[in-house]
Design an enzyme around this catalytic site. Structure first.
Site, PDB file in Angstrom:
ATOM      1  N   ASP A  14      43.033  58.919  45.589  1.00  0.00           N
ATOM      2  CA  ASP A  14      43.256  58.538  44.189  1.00  0.00           C
ATOM      3  C   ASP A  14      44.565  59.171  43.722  1.00  0.00           C
ATOM      4  OD1 ASP A  14      41.124  57.848  41.509  1.00  0.00           O
ATOM      5  OD2 ASP A  14      43.126  58.697  41.230  1.00  0.00           O
ATOM      6  N   ASP A  33      44.924  52.389  41.770  1.00  0.00           N
ATOM      7  CA  ASP A  33      45.430  53.628  42.365  1.00  0.00           C
ATOM      8  C   ASP A  33      44.416  54.303  43.276  1.00  0.00           C
ATOM      9  OD1 ASP A  33      43.643  54.835  40.583  1.00  0.00           O
ATOM     10  OD2 ASP A  33      44.998  56.512  40.204  1.00  0.00           O
ATOM     11  N   GLU A  34      43.425  53.568  43.754  1.00  0.00           N
ATOM     12  CA  GLU A  34      42.459  54.233  44.626  1.00  0.00           C
ATOM     13  C   GLU A  34      41.968  53.345  45.756  1.00  0.00           C
ATOM     14  OE1 GLU A  34      38.519  54.984  42.940  1.00  0.00           O
ATOM     15  OE2 GLU A  34      39.191  54.026  41.103  1.00  0.00           O
TER      16      GLU A  34
HETATM   17  P1  TTP Z   1      42.519  57.014  37.062  1.00  0.00           P
HETATM   18  O1  TTP Z   1      42.700  57.231  38.527  1.00  0.00           O
HETATM   19  O2  TTP Z   1      41.152  57.122  36.496  1.00  0.00           O
HETATM   20  O3  TTP Z   1      43.417  58.061  36.239  1.00  0.00           O
HETATM   21  P2  TTP Z   1      44.827  58.644  36.563  1.00  0.00           P
HETATM   22  O4  TTP Z   1      45.336  58.214  37.882  1.00  0.00           O
HETATM   23  O5  TTP Z   1      45.743  58.363  35.422  1.00  0.00           O
HETATM   24  O6  TTP Z   1      44.563  60.204  36.560  1.00  0.00           O
HETATM   25  P3  TTP Z   1      43.793  61.089  37.643  1.00  0.00           P
HETATM   26  O7  TTP Z   1      44.815  62.060  38.138  1.00  0.00           O
HETATM   27  O8  TTP Z   1      42.689  61.737  36.909  1.00  0.00           O
HETATM   28  O9  TTP Z   1      43.332  60.163  38.733  1.00  0.00           O
HETATM   29  O10 TTP Z   1      43.095  55.608  36.650  1.00  0.00           O
HETATM   30  C1  TTP Z   1      44.241  55.025  37.276  1.00  0.00           C
HETATM   31  C2  TTP Z   1      45.080  54.315  36.243  1.00  0.00           C
HETATM   32  O11 TTP Z   1      44.299  53.311  35.592  1.00  0.00           O
HETATM   33  C3  TTP Z   1      45.601  55.198  35.147  1.00  0.00           C
HETATM   34  O12 TTP Z   1      46.836  55.826  35.488  1.00  0.00           O
HETATM   35  C4  TTP Z   1      45.732  54.258  33.988  1.00  0.00           C
HETATM   36  C5  TTP Z   1      44.647  53.232  34.212  1.00  0.00           C
HETATM   37  N1  TTP Z   1      43.498  53.504  33.333  1.00  0.00           N
HETATM   38  C6  TTP Z   1      43.421  52.870  32.095  1.00  0.00           C
HETATM   39  O13 TTP Z   1      44.292  52.039  31.767  1.00  0.00           O
HETATM   40  N2  TTP Z   1      42.379  53.168  31.269  1.00  0.00           N
HETATM   41  C7  TTP Z   1      41.402  54.067  31.601  1.00  0.00           C
HETATM   42  O14 TTP Z   1      40.463  54.314  30.794  1.00  0.00           O
HETATM   43  C8  TTP Z   1      41.476  54.711  32.871  1.00  0.00           C
HETATM   44  C9  TTP Z   1      40.432  55.728  33.261  1.00  0.00           C
HETATM   45  C10 TTP Z   1      42.528  54.403  33.685  1.00  0.00           C
HETATM   46 MG    MG Z   2      44.131  58.305  39.583  1.00  0.00          MG
END
Ligand code: TTP
Ligand code: MG
Length: 358
Positions: A10, A108-109
């Site tokens: 991720d 992103d995962e």
């Molecule tokens: P995530 O992987 O949940 O968050 P992140 O990558 O920003 O942070 P982390 O380091 O905790 O993994 O989500 C991936 C992307 O998806 C995030 O950058 C933006 C988008 N997203 C939204 O648009 N709304 C949301 O509520 C979430 C959780 C994510």
């Molecule tokens: Mg992320």
């Protein structure tokens, strides 16, 4: 389902990290990506915030006006989805090379099954480390990786240490890893379930694991049993290639995200019409139909149905594709992308003879 080694990757603060990479002047500042902040009066929510902004308490899905109150000195940016999708595709290409089986589950995962290329968790850790470094060297972005014996553990592990973390949970350590985590960490346990569980005195995954399963079933039905299994680290879900290599299909991103069932079902018809010609002209028969749905927040789901006998019929694909899509429509969430694909392909006799001749 024994001795599996699964990784979950991720990216860290993905949208914000991409913005920082594009604009080095953002380095060291709190960065918030989301709806227009309008100097604190904006409506809409935060998509994500970088780790500096998170120190101010800013979080994904929080109203942008609240983020502004918490962090007025932040840099507020509107999302650039096209850019994030491009960067995501490059990263996925890197990750894919490290897996026997690869499944992207969001922008992103991804999950990787690496059971065939490493002999134990120590080797898996080395592989994960190499992979993280390659992503960083090539794309200048950091990701966190979790390694475990199934998807559930791998995902919880990638979330455990962020950013740029690597958490390996060997089978013998699984119980100790899961026990202290809050129940909310389990997929499917939202705020409502959390409250109900709290009333039963269940706060952690460990509490849930040792709670009486029958009582949970009485309260939550089938979900009660599933929840109990998850809490005990049981997850037999396999890593599946999103689409098998040999497949035919189309997907489309809507110009504007939509929850309009009519538009979505019409789009399925036209996607299928587009690639059905290819199926007929190439003499292809197939067994599996897959629908892919991406919601506006980039959460992506695929649902498949396999037939007993291969077919090439237009109506069959349309009917099954719609059946697979309906459950997504009842949620009234806005959809960004839809795709339909057929796989498990076989060729007609005519095609086979042609192949043998040449
Ligand atoms: P995530 O992987 O949940 O968050 P992140 O990558 O920003 O942070 P982390 O380091 O905790 O993994 O989500 C991936 C992307 O998806 C995030 O950058 C933006 C988008 N997203 C939204 O648009 N709304 C949301 O509520 C979430 C959780 C994510
Ligand atoms: Mg992320």
């Amino acid at each position: 389902m024994i001795n599996r080694i699964i990784m979950h990757v991720d990216l860290d603060a993905f949208f914000a990290a991409v913005e920082e990479k594009e604009s080095p002047e953002l380095k060291g500042k709190p960065v918030i990506v989301g709806a227009d902040s309008k100097g604190g009066a904006g409506r809409g929510v935060v998509s994500t915030a970088n780790y500096i902004a998170r120190e101010f308490g800013v979080r994904s899905a929080m109203p942008i006006s609240k983020a502004w109150r918490l962090c007025p000195e932040g840099v507020y940016l509107r999302p650039n989805f096209e850019l994030y999708e491009k960067v995501s595709a490059k990263i996925m290409e890197i990750l894919r090379k490290y897996a026997d089986k690869f499944e992207q589950v969001g922008i992103d995962e991804a999950f990787l099954d690496v059971g065939k290329r490493v002999k134990d968790f120590d080797e898996a850790a080395k592989l994960a480390d190499k992979m993280k470094k390659e992503v960083f060297n090539k794309e200048k972005l950091t990701c966190s990786v979790g390694v475990g014996s199934n998807k559930l553990i791998a995902k919880l592990a990638s979330d455990f240490r962020k950013p740029y973390g690597l958490t390996v949970v060997k089978s013998e350590d699984m119980r100790n890893f899961l026990n202290p985590l809050p129940v909310r960490k389990l997929l499917g346990v939202g705020p409502k379930t959390e409250i109900k569980l709290k009333k039963l005195g269940i706060k952690t995954i460990g509490d849930l694991a040792k709670f009486n399963k029958e009582t949970l079933i009485k309260m939550f039905g089938k979900w009660g049993a599933e929840m109990h299994e998850l809490a005990n680290g049981i997850d037999n879900d396999e890593v599946v290639e999103e689409y098998e290599a040999k497949s035919v299909g189309r997907e489309v991103t809507f110009e504007e995200d939509t929850d309009d069932s009519y538009i979505i079902l019409k789009t399925i018809d036209s996607l299928v019409d587009e690639f059905h010609q290819e199926i007929l002209s190439e003499g292809i028969f197939f067994k599996t139909i897959t629908v892919k749905i991406r919601y506006e927040n980039f959460e992506t789901h695929t649902h498949s149905k396999s037939l007993i006998n291969p077919t090439n019929k237009l109506d069959a694909i349309k009917k099954i594709a719609k059946e697979l899509t309906l459950p997504f429509l009842t949620q009234k969430r806005k959809i960004r992308l839809i795709g339909v694909r057929v796989s498990g392909l076989t060729f007609s006799d005519k095609q086979k003879t042609l192949k043998e001749k040449f």
